[in-house]
Design a protein around this motif. Structure first.
Motif, PDB file in Angstrom:
ATOM      1  N   TYR A   2      44.273  39.441  18.803  1.00 56.94           N
ATOM      2  CA  TYR A   2      43.183  39.602  19.759  1.00 56.94           C
ATOM      3  C   TYR A   2      42.936  41.090  20.013  1.00 56.94           C
ATOM      4  N   ARG A  40      32.167  36.641  20.014  1.00 61.13           N
ATOM      5  CA  ARG A  40      31.704  35.712  21.043  1.00 61.13           C
ATOM      6  C   ARG A  40      30.977  36.479  22.149  1.00 61.13           C
ATOM      7  N   ASN A  74      41.815  26.788  16.666  1.00 57.64           N
ATOM      8  CA  ASN A  74      42.582  28.000  16.981  1.00 57.64           C
ATOM      9  C   ASN A  74      41.772  29.087  17.677  1.00 57.64           C
ATOM     10  N   GLY A  75      40.729  28.698  18.421  1.00 55.43           N
ATOM     11  CA  GLY A  75      40.015  29.660  19.261  1.00 55.43           C
ATOM     12  C   GLY A  75      39.450  30.832  18.494  1.00 55.43           C
ATOM     13  N   PHE A  76      39.636  32.027  19.018  1.00 54.47           N
ATOM     14  CA  PHE A  76      38.961  33.212  18.473  1.00 54.47           C
ATOM     15  C   PHE A  76      39.362  33.521  17.036  1.00 54.47           C
ATOM     16  N   SER A 101      30.004  28.390  21.660  1.00 50.69           N
ATOM     17  CA  SER A 101      30.746  29.646  21.527  1.00 50.69           C
ATOM     18  C   SER A 101      30.631  30.210  20.108  1.00 50.69           C
ATOM     19  N   PRO A 132      35.753  28.418  20.590  1.00 48.91           N
ATOM     20  CA  PRO A 132      36.152  28.524  21.994  1.00 48.91           C
ATOM     21  C   PRO A 132      37.670  28.445  22.161  1.00 48.91           C
ATOM     22  N   ASP A 133      38.159  29.121  23.193  1.00 48.13           N
ATOM     23  CA  ASP A 133      39.585  29.020  23.516  1.00 48.13           C
ATOM     24  C   ASP A 133      39.947  27.551  23.707  1.00 48.13           C
ATOM     25  N   GLY A 134      41.103  27.189  23.219  1.00 52.31           N
ATOM     26  CA  GLY A 134      41.570  25.816  23.389  1.00 52.31           C
ATOM     27  C   GLY A 134      41.033  24.853  22.349  1.00 52.31           C
ATOM     28  N   SER A 135      40.216  25.353  21.412  1.00 49.57           N
ATOM     29  CA  SER A 135      39.674  24.447  20.402  1.00 49.57           C
ATOM     30  C   SER A 135      40.750  24.096  19.378  1.00 49.57           C
ATOM     31  N   GLU A 146      33.380  38.106  24.708  1.00 45.18           N
ATOM     32  CA  GLU A 146      33.949  39.442  24.504  1.00 45.18           C
ATOM     33  C   GLU A 146      32.867  40.519  24.440  1.00 45.18           C
TER      34      GLU A 146
END
Ligand SMILES: [Zn+2]
Length: 409
Positions: A296, A71, A345-347, A356, A339-342, A74
């Motif tokens: 992460y 992303r 599951n985000g990343f 994103s 994206p975070d919160g998607s 990062e």
């Protein structure tokens, strides 16, 4: 040191490209120190009319480094810069930097790389069971300019790729014009797994036995089963290529240093450059895909490894007499991540239809770069293939994408 041009100008292209960059002067000082804001101010510029003209097909080379999914958060964001000190600090100031490049197709590995290599949005099997349906730049280059197979290589870490990535199913093209495709990590894993299964190696640390296994594996003829394909008539690596890869892997194993799939991929790619000097080399780094396992920290480690290896590749390009001064190096991710919160599951993943996931960046360095600059115009992944073809001096390809005008062959 004086402020970079972007601080003094009314328009701040970098700022516009990355609205998340801070206005806080102290952070700006940091960014300037990181080289981000002096892009275009440190090195003497060649004007377009001063760029050496090289005839079509006269020896220009291209190395493309493709990361897995990363992303902007990062990487090229205020918070992400610490993960990419070489890209942001060493390479950005001498690059053409495309700040808005989009994957508008399938954000899965095989389709994304296929789209990049063909200039058309490919929607084939996600796991590489089917080849791209329109010609790859490998085939176009080899067919139109009569380039030998040894001039086109792909070295990749990603387990979602297969040898089908090296050539399309298009009429009048196909494996006859395909690239050498090598998956070094899979080769090692297969050799080690075979050794473990057969009870001949007690631990992964038993490097001498692993090395012996690797050598015996390479003596076999079933390269297809190892994820390798070299498309010659006998469906085998030619002896020169086989020995090169065999020696390189043995040396890598023998060196005993810290290893990762991408370290091995880099090492093999560098050996290919030194032995064969291909005119078109595509390297796919995938340590960042540790994100799929939910780590992460490992994902960030993968970004930092890719940052360092990309810089080492640039150093190799400059130091290698077959490449220095005539090579364009492109560095870019396949796509972002969710994206975070998607709900995905985000990343961890890269399948959300979100900025994103779709919006990334690309950096170009070297012979095809006339003037370092930030290009904010949105471009697409399918524009990369015709750009590669143009950089190599090929006639235009029949593809949906169009060449990037800032880069010249
Ligand atoms: Zn992935």
């Amino acid at each position: 040191m004086e402020d970079g041009p972007y601080l003094n100008s009314r328009v701040d292209p970098l700022r516009d490209s990355f609205p998340e960059l801070p206005r806080d002067p102290s952070k700006r000082t940091f960014l300037r120190a990181a080289g981000l804001l002096v892009a275009g101010s440190v090195l003497p510029h060649l004007q377009a009319d001063e760029v050496p003209q090289v005839a079509a097909g006269s020896g220009r080379k291209v190395v493309a480094i493709i990361f897995g999914g990363v992303r902007r958060a990062e990487t090229f964001s205020a918070e992400g810069l610490e993960n990419i000190p070489h890209l942001a600090g060493d390479l950005l100031p001498q690059s053409v930097f495309y700040s808005q490049i989009r994957n508008e197709g399938v954000t899965a590995h095989f389709n994304a790389i296929s789209s990049i290599l063909t200039g058309n949005w490919q929607r084939v099997d996600d796991w590489g069971n089917l080849p791209p349906t329109t010609p790859t730049v490998f085939e176009h280059f080899r067919k139109r300019l009569g380039a030998p197979r040894s001039d086109t290589w792909m070295v990749a870490s990603n387990k979602a790729l297969t040898s089908q990535i090296g050539a399309s199913s298009a009429t009048d093209y196909g494996p006859e014009y395909g690239a050498n495709v090598v998956f070094p990590k899979q080769l090692i894993i297969t050799a080690v797994a075979d050794a473990l299964r057969q009870g001949r190696t007690a631990t992964m640390a038993d490097r001498a036995k692993i090395e012996a296994e690797l050598e015996s594996t390479l003596e076999g003829s079933n390269y297809e089963g190892l994820g390798w394909t070299v498309f010659d008539a006998a469906d085998r690596l030619d002896p020169r290529a086989r020995n090169t890869i065999k020696e390189a892997i043995a040396n890598f194993v023998r060196s005993g240093g810290p290893t990762s799939g991408d370290e091995l991929t880099f090492y093999i790619a560098r050996e290919v450059m030194r032995r064969f000097a291909p005119r078109l080399l595509v390297v796919v780094f995938s340590d960042v895909e540790a994100a799929h396992f939910g780590s992460y920290a490992f994902h960030l480690t993968g970004i930092r490894t890719g940052d360092r290896l990309a810089f080492q590749m640039w150093q190799e390009v400059q130091a290698n007499s077959e490449y220095g001064g005539k090579t364009t190096l492109l560095i870019f991710p396949e796509f972002g991540r969710d994206p975070d919160g998607s709900s995905t599951n985000g990343f961890f993943n890269h399948r959300a239809n979100a900025e994103s996931t779709r919006l990334t960046w690309m950096m170009a360095l070297g012979a095809g770069v006339g003037k370092s600059q930030v290009v904010e115009r949105p471009v697409r992944h399918i524009d990369l293939c015709p750009t590669l073809a143009a950089l190599l001096g090929c006639p235009p390809m029949e593809a949906l994408g169009t060449p990037l005008v800032e880069l010249k062959g």
